[in-house]
Design a protein around this motif. Structure first.
Motif, PDB file in Angstrom:
ATOM      1  N   ILE A   8      13.288  -4.534   4.462  1.00  0.00           N
ATOM      2  CA  ILE A   8      13.208  -6.081   4.028  1.00  0.00           C
ATOM      3  C   ILE A   8      13.040  -5.779   2.570  1.00  0.00           C
ATOM      4  N   PRO A   9      14.192  -6.220   1.973  1.00  0.00           N
ATOM      5  CA  PRO A   9      13.921  -6.662   0.471  1.00  0.00           C
ATOM      6  C   PRO A   9      13.434  -7.850   0.033  1.00  0.00           C
ATOM      7  N   ILE A  10      12.228  -7.907  -0.504  1.00  0.00           N
ATOM      8  CA  ILE A  10      11.569  -9.100  -0.971  1.00  0.00           C
ATOM      9  C   ILE A  10      11.306  -9.007  -2.393  1.00  0.00           C
ATOM     10  N   ARG A  11      11.945  -9.953  -3.088  1.00  0.00           N
ATOM     11  CA  ARG A  11      11.905 -10.129  -4.673  1.00  0.00           C
ATOM     12  C   ARG A  11      10.991 -11.265  -4.974  1.00  0.00           C
ATOM     13  N   ILE A  47       9.608   0.183   9.666  1.00  0.00           N
ATOM     14  CA  ILE A  47       9.982  -0.873   9.017  1.00  0.00           C
ATOM     15  C   ILE A  47       9.356  -0.877   7.650  1.00  0.00           C
ATOM     16  N   ILE A  48      10.287  -0.992   6.543  1.00  0.00           N
ATOM     17  CA  ILE A  48       9.636  -1.040   5.265  1.00  0.00           C
ATOM     18  C   ILE A  48      10.021  -2.136   4.570  1.00  0.00           C
ATOM     19  N   VAL A  49       8.877  -2.822   3.957  1.00  0.00           N
ATOM     20  CA  VAL A  49       9.060  -3.981   2.927  1.00  0.00           C
ATOM     21  C   VAL A  49       9.182  -3.469   1.429  1.00  0.00           C
ATOM     22  N   ASN A  50      10.576  -3.582   0.842  1.00  0.00           N
ATOM     23  CA  ASN A  50      10.661  -3.213  -0.566  1.00  0.00           C
ATOM     24  C   ASN A  50      10.465  -4.161  -1.419  1.00  0.00           C
ATOM     25  N   THR A  51       9.719  -4.184  -2.220  1.00  0.00           N
ATOM     26  CA  THR A  51       9.200  -5.376  -2.993  1.00  0.00           C
ATOM     27  C   THR A  51       8.536  -4.940  -4.446  1.00  0.00           C
ATOM     28  N   ASP A  52       8.639  -6.196  -5.247  1.00  0.00           N
ATOM     29  CA  ASP A  52       7.682  -6.028  -6.374  1.00  0.00           C
ATOM     30  C   ASP A  52       6.815  -7.036  -6.301  1.00  0.00           C
ATOM     31  N   SER A  53       6.553  -7.514  -5.315  1.00  0.00           N
ATOM     32  CA  SER A  53       5.551  -8.677  -4.983  1.00  0.00           C
ATOM     33  C   SER A  53       4.148  -8.189  -4.504  1.00  0.00           C
ATOM     34  N   GLU A  54       3.027  -8.352  -5.001  1.00  0.00           N
ATOM     35  CA  GLU A  54       1.909  -7.862  -4.541  1.00  0.00           C
ATOM     36  C   GLU A  54       1.505  -8.598  -2.880  1.00  0.00           C
ATOM     37  N   GLN A  55       1.863  -9.844  -3.075  1.00  0.00           N
ATOM     38  CA  GLN A  55       1.604 -10.718  -1.914  1.00  0.00           C
ATOM     39  C   GLN A  55       2.275  -9.990  -0.828  1.00  0.00           C
ATOM     40  N   ALA A  56       3.645  -9.587  -1.060  1.00  0.00           N
ATOM     41  CA  ALA A  56       4.336  -9.005   0.009  1.00  0.00           C
ATOM     42  C   ALA A  56       3.689  -7.833   0.598  1.00  0.00           C
ATOM     43  N   ILE A  57       3.261  -7.031  -0.288  1.00  0.00           N
ATOM     44  CA  ILE A  57       2.545  -5.634   0.049  1.00  0.00           C
ATOM     45  C   ILE A  57       1.428  -5.981   0.831  1.00  0.00           C
ATOM     46  N   GLU A  58       0.626  -7.016   0.498  1.00  0.00           N
ATOM     47  CA  GLU A  58      -0.437  -7.239   1.252  1.00  0.00           C
ATOM     48  C   GLU A  58      -0.048  -7.614   2.646  1.00  0.00           C
ATOM     49  N   ILE A  59       0.853  -8.476   2.916  1.00  0.00           N
ATOM     50  CA  ILE A  59       1.376  -9.044   4.263  1.00  0.00           C
ATOM     51  C   ILE A  59       1.557  -7.633   4.880  1.00  0.00           C
ATOM     52  N   ALA A  60       2.688  -6.578   4.497  1.00  0.00           N
ATOM     53  CA  ALA A  60       3.200  -5.681   5.027  1.00  0.00           C
ATOM     54  C   ALA A  60       1.769  -4.733   5.400  1.00  0.00           C
ATOM     55  N   ARG A  69       7.230  -0.077  -3.461  1.00  0.00           N
ATOM     56  CA  ARG A  69       7.117  -0.653  -4.677  1.00  0.00           C
ATOM     57  C   ARG A  69       8.272  -0.752  -5.544  1.00  0.00           C
ATOM     58  N   ARG A  70       8.963  -1.840  -5.742  1.00  0.00           N
ATOM     59  CA  ARG A  70      10.353  -1.505  -6.029  1.00  0.00           C
ATOM     60  C   ARG A  70      10.328  -1.683  -7.794  1.00  0.00           C
ATOM     61  N   GLU A  71      10.879  -0.780  -8.448  1.00  0.00           N
ATOM     62  CA  GLU A  71      10.840  -0.413  -9.696  1.00  0.00           C
ATOM     63  C   GLU A  71      11.531  -1.918 -10.404  1.00  0.00           C
ATOM     64  N   ASP A  72      10.975  -2.343 -11.770  1.00  0.00           N
ATOM     65  CA  ASP A  72      11.280  -3.538 -12.252  1.00  0.00           C
ATOM     66  C   ASP A  72      12.807  -3.653 -12.343  1.00  0.00           C
ATOM     67  N   TYR A  73      13.639  -3.027 -12.825  1.00  0.00           N
ATOM     68  CA  TYR A  73      15.005  -3.036 -12.888  1.00  0.00           C
ATOM     69  C   TYR A  73      15.627  -3.564 -11.477  1.00  0.00           C
TER      70      TYR A  73
END
Length: 90
Positions: A8-11, A47-60, A69-73
């Motif tokens: 699940i990509p979440i930006r 299931i993997i949440v791919n994200t740069d969002s701390e909130q999304a990480i907390e939910i996962a 944790r998605r790299e900035d680029y």
């Protein structure tokens, strides 16, 4: 047997609708709904949440799924969809 992983990509920097996956929606949010629905699919092994969002990480973490944790680029609008999916395969 092959392992099936749902990503699940979440930006956090969504441009058209900011934080669309984390905004309140129907008493929950879209990320939670996506995770719940994917958990119902019996053939999915992970299931993997791919994200740069701390909130999304907390939910996962709260929902017992993995995160990456998605790299900035790869979280920027400069990254194309093709580049993002190619990077997932590494």
């Amino acid at each position: 047997m092959k392992k099936i992983t749902a990503v699940i990509p979440i930006r956090k920097g969504s441009q058209r609708v900011v934080d669309k996956n984390l905004r309140p929606f129907a008493g929950t949010n879209l990320l939670t709904i996506k995770i719940e629905k994917l958990k119902e699919v019996k053939v999915i092994d992970e299931i993997i949440v791919n994200t740069d969002s701390e909130q999304a990480i907390e939910i996962a973490q709260k929902m017992g799924v993995s995160f990456h944790r998605r790299e900035d680029y790869y979280a920027s609008s400069k990254c194309t969809g093709s580049e993002f999916f190619e990077h997932l395969g590494r």
